[in-house]
Design an enzyme around this catalytic site. Structure first.
Site, PDB file in Angstrom:
ATOM      1  N   HIS A 102       0.834  -1.211   0.000  1.00 39.50           N
ATOM      2  CA  HIS A 102       0.000   0.000   0.000  1.00 39.50           C
ATOM      3  C   HIS A 102       0.866   1.257   0.000  1.00 39.50           C
ATOM      4  CE1 HIS A 102      -3.267   2.746   0.962  1.00 39.50           C
ATOM      5  NE2 HIS A 102      -2.527   3.210   1.956  1.00 39.50           N
ATOM      6  N   LEU A 144       3.947   1.696  -1.016  1.00 39.74           N
ATOM      7  CA  LEU A 144       4.685   1.885  -2.267  1.00 39.74           C
ATOM      8  C   LEU A 144       3.751   2.282  -3.402  1.00 39.74           C
ATOM      9  CD1 LEU A 144       7.197  -1.116  -2.202  1.00 39.74           C
ATOM     10  CD2 LEU A 144       7.722   1.301  -1.870  1.00 39.74           C
ATOM     11  N   ASN A 160      11.023  13.841  14.163  1.00 44.32           N
ATOM     12  CA  ASN A 160       9.607  13.692  14.481  1.00 44.32           C
ATOM     13  C   ASN A 160       9.116  14.876  15.313  1.00 44.32           C
ATOM     14  OD1 ASN A 160       8.829  11.335  13.214  1.00 44.32           O
ATOM     15  ND2 ASN A 160       8.110  10.356  15.081  1.00 44.32           N
ATOM     16  N   ALA A 161       9.925  15.254  16.305  1.00 40.29           N
ATOM     17  CA  ALA A 161       9.548  16.371  17.169  1.00 40.29           C
ATOM     18  C   ALA A 161       9.375  17.656  16.359  1.00 40.29           C
ATOM     19  CB  ALA A 161      10.600  16.563  18.253  1.00 40.29           C
ATOM     20  N   TYR A 208       6.143  17.519  14.035  1.00 48.78           N
ATOM     21  CA  TYR A 208       4.841  17.603  14.700  1.00 48.78           C
ATOM     22  C   TYR A 208       4.758  18.753  15.702  1.00 48.78           C
ATOM     23  CZ  TYR A 208       3.792  13.213  12.467  1.00 48.78           C
ATOM     24  OH  TYR A 208       3.552  12.247  11.520  1.00 48.78           O
ATOM     25  N   ASP A 262       9.293  17.997  22.957  1.00 48.01           N
ATOM     26  CA  ASP A 262       8.803  19.038  22.050  1.00 48.01           C
ATOM     27  C   ASP A 262       7.612  19.755  22.674  1.00 48.01           C
ATOM     28  OD1 ASP A 262       6.234  17.765  21.328  1.00 48.01           O
ATOM     29  OD2 ASP A 262       7.448  16.302  20.249  1.00 48.01           O
ATOM     30  N   ARG A 265       0.289   5.498  11.965  1.00 42.65           N
ATOM     31  CA  ARG A 265       0.339   6.955  12.068  1.00 42.65           C
ATOM     32  C   ARG A 265      -0.858   7.419  12.872  1.00 42.65           C
ATOM     33  NH1 ARG A 265       1.357   6.026   6.529  1.00 42.65           N
ATOM     34  NH2 ARG A 265       3.446   6.618   5.834  1.00 42.65           N
ATOM     35  N   THR A 278       7.030   8.297   6.821  1.00 41.16           N
ATOM     36  CA  THR A 278       6.833   6.954   6.264  1.00 41.16           C
ATOM     37  C   THR A 278       6.125   6.028   7.232  1.00 41.16           C
ATOM     38  OG1 THR A 278       8.954   6.154   7.114  1.00 41.16           O
ATOM     39  CG2 THR A 278       8.965   7.181   4.924  1.00 41.16           C
ATOM     40  N   GLY A 279       6.054   6.394   8.505  1.00 34.34           N
ATOM     41  CA  GLY A 279       5.463   5.505   9.499  1.00 34.34           C
ATOM     42  C   GLY A 279       6.434   4.450   9.994  1.00 34.34           C
TER      43      GLY A 279
END
Length: 350
Positions: free
Chosen positions: A119, A121, A236-237, A240, A264, A283, A295-296
């Site tokens: 899914h 890709l 990630n911090a 988001y 964060d 996610r 990308t999860g």
């Protein structure tokens, strides 16, 4: 004889011609193959599925080997058992059962992984195809549109490349390649490298990067993997967090372990998502993850790296306030750190 049977990890059960248990070892009872019937005259009775299987073997005289999912007495994942039923003299039936719950879980994880990869890709590949066709049509007619399509192709191809790269990294961490020997790693060096890599995305959102805590600490493991883990947490911090906030990296030592925290002032994580954020491709906010190019796989990689180093990763979060991820790693070459066991799966909670 009873002690010998109780020492076995496989369940052993013998039923008489009336399907009453005449022999059952401890493993058979733990698996729920034998239960105590409640009432004025308590007595052992075999599981309904086991009695049905024994009846079939008794009638045909043919040995049967099947895999079953037995519901547990308590709530939770069904117990997967490989059962072998053999007919004996006098209508008796011998049952041998091996717990294959973990094998079932791993097989299910692999199926889910393949489905998720397909899914993930499919989306950028399909987008690249459509954008390329649109670019061809707009090359002569609308140069401005052609530039926009080319930029989108660049974005989607970067996302695809990152996905493939992280899949390969996850494969290596899960044991496809031997883990390197652990070496002493300077935690200050990790922090400096991470903050240097994160400067560009942080500057784009006017986010301040801060490094606080105890200096001069050492952990044992592979420097490149540890940098990757902390970089994923910091990126990630940043992704988001709103603009003009602060992302803080802290270091401390606690009872033979070094803790590297990344805090964060971002959107936070809902309580229902806390237990699942380290799963591959999970996610909490899919729309926002798409927008940030996530990308999860980042947190799954962090979890595998921490596990492979004899440590763990934890998270505390409040919605609308922010999150703090803490990487806890051995500060000396303990046996756990030296063995670096390969991880099997990231789906859940550490």
């Amino acid at each position: 004889m009873t002690d010998v049977l109780d020492a076995l990890q496989v369940g052993v059960l013998v039923l008489d011609e009336a399907d009453k248990p005449v022999l059952a070892n401890a493993a058979a009872r733990e698996m729920g193959l034998v239960r105590q019937r409640q009432g004025p005259a308590p007595a052992d009775e075999a599981h309904t599925i086991v009695r049905t299987l024994a009846g079939q073997v008794r009638r045909t005289g043919i040995t049967r080997v099947v895999e079953l999912d037995l519901p547990r007495l308590t709530h939770g994942e069904p117990l997967g058992v490989n059962v072998r039923a053999v007919a004996l003299d006098g209508g008796r039936v011998a049952i041998e059962a091996a717990d294959v719950t973990e094998a079932h879980r791993v097989a299910r994880v692999r199926r889910d992984f393949v489905a998720n990869v397909s899914h993930e890709l499919k989306t950028p590949v399909g987008a690249l195809q459509l954008l390329a066709e649109a670019l061809l049509d707009a090359t002569d007619k609308d140069p401005a549109a052609a530039i926009r399509f080319a930029e989108r192709i660049k974005h989607e191809s970067s996302r695809l490349g990152r996905l493939v790269s992280e899949l390969l990294e996850l494969s290596r961490l899960q044991g496809a390649e031997p883990l390197p020997e652990p070496e002493p790693v300077d935690v200050d060096k990790i922090a400096v490298e991470v903050l240097d890599r994160a400067k560009t995305p942080a500057s784009a959102k006017e986010i301040e990067l801060s490094f606080q805590g105890t200096r001069g600490l050492t952990v044992y493991g592979n420097e490149n993997q540890l940098v990757t883990a902390v970089v994923n947490l910091v990126e990630n911090a940043i992704a988001y967090s709103p603009e003009r906030t602060t992302v803080t990296v802290t270091t401390s030592e606690d009872n033979g372990f070094v803790e590297i925290g990344v805090a964060d002032q971002g959107i936070g994580i809902e309580p229902r998502d806390i237990d699942r954020i380290f799963e591959r491709f999970y996610r909490a906010d899919r729309a926002r993850s798409r927008a940030t190019g996530g990308t999860g796989l980042g947190l799954a990689i962090v979890k595998h790296i921490s596990t492979n180093h004899g440590g763990r990763v934890t998270v505390t979060s409040a919605v609308g306030v922010g999150s703090t991820f803490t990487l806890r790693l051995p500060s000396r070459p303990t046996e756990a750190a030296l063995s670096l066991p390969p991880s099997v799966e990231i789906g859940g909670v550490p």
